[in-house]
Write an enzyme that holds these catalytic residues in place. Structure first.
Site, PDB file in Angstrom:
ATOM      1  N   CYS A 180       0.825  -1.224   0.000  1.00 39.31           N
ATOM      2  CA  CYS A 180       0.000   0.000   0.000  1.00 39.31           C
ATOM      3  C   CYS A 180       0.852   1.263   0.000  1.00 39.31           C
ATOM      4  O   CYS A 180       0.516   2.238  -0.672  1.00 39.31           O
ATOM      5  CB  CYS A 180      -0.898   0.036   1.236  1.00 39.31           C
ATOM      6  SG  CYS A 180      -2.128  -1.267   1.258  1.00 39.31           S
TER       7      CYS A 180
HETATM    8  N1  NAD Z   1      -3.817  -5.387   2.582  1.00 38.33           N
HETATM    9  C1  NAD Z   1      -3.669  -4.414   3.463  1.00 38.33           C
HETATM   10  O1  NAD Z   1      -2.833  -4.486   4.372  1.00 38.33           O
HETATM   11  C2  NAD Z   1      -4.556  -3.196   3.431  1.00 38.33           C
HETATM   12  C3  NAD Z   1      -4.629  -2.396   4.576  1.00 38.33           C
HETATM   13  C4  NAD Z   1      -5.455  -1.291   4.572  1.00 38.33           C
HETATM   14  C5  NAD Z   1      -6.173  -0.973   3.409  1.00 38.33           C
HETATM   15  N2  NAD Z   1      -6.071  -1.756   2.293  1.00 38.33           N
HETATM   16  C6  NAD Z   1      -6.864  -1.386   1.113  1.00 38.33           C
HETATM   17  O2  NAD Z   1      -8.028  -2.218   1.093  1.00 38.33           O
HETATM   18  C7  NAD Z   1      -8.415  -2.521  -0.249  1.00 38.33           C
HETATM   19  C8  NAD Z   1      -8.441  -4.022  -0.454  1.00 38.33           C
HETATM   20  O3  NAD Z   1      -7.134  -4.510  -0.266  1.00 38.33           O
HETATM   21  P1  NAD Z   1      -6.819  -6.054  -0.026  1.00 38.33           P
HETATM   22  O4  NAD Z   1      -5.409  -6.110   0.441  1.00 38.33           O
HETATM   23  O5  NAD Z   1      -7.889  -6.701   0.797  1.00 38.33           O
HETATM   24  O6  NAD Z   1      -6.914  -6.613  -1.524  1.00 38.33           O
HETATM   25  P2  NAD Z   1      -6.790  -8.162  -1.970  1.00 38.33           P
HETATM   26  O7  NAD Z   1      -6.182  -8.131  -3.322  1.00 38.33           O
HETATM   27  O8  NAD Z   1      -6.165  -8.973  -0.889  1.00 38.33           O
HETATM   28  O9  NAD Z   1      -8.312  -8.639  -2.070  1.00 38.33           O
HETATM   29  C9  NAD Z   1      -9.230  -8.063  -2.915  1.00 38.33           C
HETATM   30  C10 NAD Z   1     -10.287  -9.099  -3.247  1.00 38.33           C
HETATM   31  O10 NAD Z   1     -11.324  -8.444  -3.976  1.00 38.33           O
HETATM   32  C11 NAD Z   1     -11.783  -9.336  -4.993  1.00 38.33           C
HETATM   33  N3  NAD Z   1     -12.481  -8.520  -5.995  1.00 38.33           N
HETATM   34  C12 NAD Z   1     -11.971  -7.684  -6.914  1.00 38.33           C
HETATM   35  N4  NAD Z   1     -12.972  -7.082  -7.598  1.00 38.33           N
HETATM   36  C13 NAD Z   1     -14.128  -7.557  -7.106  1.00 38.33           C
HETATM   37  C14 NAD Z   1     -15.509  -7.307  -7.397  1.00 38.33           C
HETATM   38  N5  NAD Z   1     -15.890  -6.440  -8.337  1.00 38.33           N
HETATM   39  N6  NAD Z   1     -16.436  -8.007  -6.702  1.00 38.33           N
HETATM   40  C15 NAD Z   1     -16.067  -8.882  -5.756  1.00 38.33           C
HETATM   41  N7  NAD Z   1     -14.778  -9.148  -5.424  1.00 38.33           N
HETATM   42  C16 NAD Z   1     -13.831  -8.478  -6.094  1.00 38.33           C
HETATM   43  C17 NAD Z   1     -10.528 -10.049  -5.462  1.00 38.33           C
HETATM   44  O11 NAD Z   1     -10.823 -11.270  -6.110  1.00 38.33           O
HETATM   45  C18 NAD Z   1      -9.790 -10.242  -4.127  1.00 38.33           C
HETATM   46  O12 NAD Z   1     -10.131 -11.483  -3.519  1.00 38.33           O
HETATM   47  C19 NAD Z   1      -7.408  -1.774  -1.135  1.00 38.33           C
HETATM   48  O13 NAD Z   1      -7.930  -0.506  -1.449  1.00 38.33           O
HETATM   49  C20 NAD Z   1      -6.186  -1.620  -0.236  1.00 38.33           C
HETATM   50  O14 NAD Z   1      -5.397  -0.506  -0.602  1.00 38.33           O
HETATM   51  C21 NAD Z   1      -5.288  -2.883   2.289  1.00 38.33           C
END
Ligand code: NAD
Length: 351
Positions: A286
């Site tokens: 991130c």
């Molecule tokens: N990973 C972290 O540590 C973290 C921490 C804080 C914030 N974030 C933010 O949170 C958000 C999600 O991050 P993440 O790490 O969970 O991502 P990730 O890649 O681990 O998971 C995202 C999931 O969403 C699914 N997806 C994508 N498009 C979709 C749709 N249209 N309908 C249903 N499912 C869908 C994907 O298949 C995947 O399983 C991002 O904006 C990220 O910047 C992440």
């Protein structure tokens, strides 16, 4: 006219009271879109708190694994997942029909960058469009994905408005950034204060009430934009301070001073200083990505975010810089020279 306004106010209040009751009694049905590092721990925490949570994901393998009790993140154990599955409180699905049956929908989809380093909000658009298509009166929609300031009101709100939704009346819309630190054993989901910014005061109240069921401390802010920017500022803060530590390391090498010794000595100050350490990476996917969301938005406003640009430049040069240092060190110890990489923008005197 006055009658209509009064009727609207009454209907609005009834919607807020009805959803509030559902939340307090934990009878509200919840859909969490995106079952990644953010969405899965959230859905499982809600299920463990007594809600019925459905995890929606477009990845069929992920859906099958989750339904088989196989989590992919260190923040949810197989036992926790199986327990909520057996209690009938959690299920994963790829079927969007679940959205129409949900009282609350939380969007936790990825927000990467395009090759041009511009924000790629296509996942948010796809998810929010699906929710808007299935919108029914009285629902609450919360965006958690990290994104640029204005996304909730400029992108999500119009999608719902064209479906007849009236925000604060029959639709409650808010932004609440996820701040989870995967695998952190000290600060887990419930320990990290949750920032909540609704489009209207009713949206903020309801979103705050919702997260209060699973998180210890809620911070209500005046708008979604404040919540969106607060999250970006946290990540910009880290990126800039890591860049500063990286530059300090470059300077220490030239001055023949041990960088760690300097940082640890400075960190003894009990106020006004926070230690950051140099290295080839910024520690997570991130931190190098999110600041570009703010820089892009500011460019649209005719403003160049200079700290963000410089931090990005310094941090991105560090892998090559570290490789050069390693090559130099190996060359000093070996007869056969290791080829140097291309030119490094910073003086090569070691980290
Ligand atoms: N990973 C972290 O540590 C973290 C921490 C804080 C914030 N974030 C933010 O949170 C958000 C999600 O991050 P993440 O790490 O969970 O991502 P990730 O890649 O681990 O998971 C995202 C999931 O969403 C699914 N997806 C994508 N498009 C979709 C749709 N249209 N309908 C249903 N499912 C869908 C994907 O298949 C995947 O399983 C991002 O904006 C990220 O910047 C992440």
């Amino acid at each position: 006219m006055i009658q209509t306004k009064r009727e609207n106010e009454t209907a609005t209040l009834m919607n807020e009271v009805a959803l509030g009751d559902h939340i307090r009694q934990r009878t509200a049905r919840i859909a969490v879109i995106g079952q990644g590092y953010v969405g899965l721990p959230l859905a499982v925490a809600l299920a463990r708190a007594g809600f019925r949570a459905t995890g929606l994901d477009t990845d069929p393998d992920r859906v099958n694994n989750l339904n088989a009790g196989l989590p992919h993140t260190p923040d949810v154990t197989g036992e926790e997942l199986l327990e909520v599955r057996q209690q009938g409180r959690y299920a994963a699905t790829g079927d969007l029909a679940v959205l129409a049956d949900s009282d609350i929908v939380v969007i936790c989809v990825p927000t990467p960058l395009r090759k041009s380093k511009d924000p790629d909000i296509s996942f948010i658009l796809a998810a929010a469009s699906a929710v808007a298509t299935h919108f029914r009166s009285g629902q609450m929609v919360i965006l958690e994905s990290t994104t640029y300031p204005g996304t909730t009101e400029e992108i999500l709100l119009p999608l719902f408005a064209t479906r007849g939704a009236r925000v604060g009346e029959n639709l409650f819309l808010a932004f609440s950034p996820e701040r989870i630190d995967p695998a952190n054993r000290v600060y887990k989901l419930q320990d990290i204060p949750k920032i909540v910014g609704g489009v209207t005061p009713a949206c903020t109240r309801l979103a705050g009430l919702f997260y209060r069921q699973i998180v210890n401390r809620i911070i209500e802010v005046s708008s979604p934009k404040v919540a969106e920017l607060a999250k970006l500022y946290e990540n910009v803060f880290r990126n800039v301070n890591i860049a500063l530590a990286n530059e300090l390391a470059i300077m220490c090498r030239q001055l023949r001073v041990n960088t760690r010794e300097v940082i640890e000595a400075a960190a003894t100050k009990p106020f006004g200083f926070l230690p950051f350490y140099p290295g080839p990476g910024t520690g997570g996917h991130c931190i190098p990505v999110d600041p570009n969301y703010l820089a892009w938005k500011m460019r649209l406003n005719g403003y160049e975010a200079r700290f963000i640009r410089l931090a990005d430049e310094i941090n991105r040069s560090m892998p090559a810089y570290v490789v050069d240092l390693i090559a130099e060190a190996l060359n000093q110890r070996s007869a056969a020279p290791v080829p140097q990489r291309g030119p490094c923008p910073y003086p090569r005197r070691g980290i």
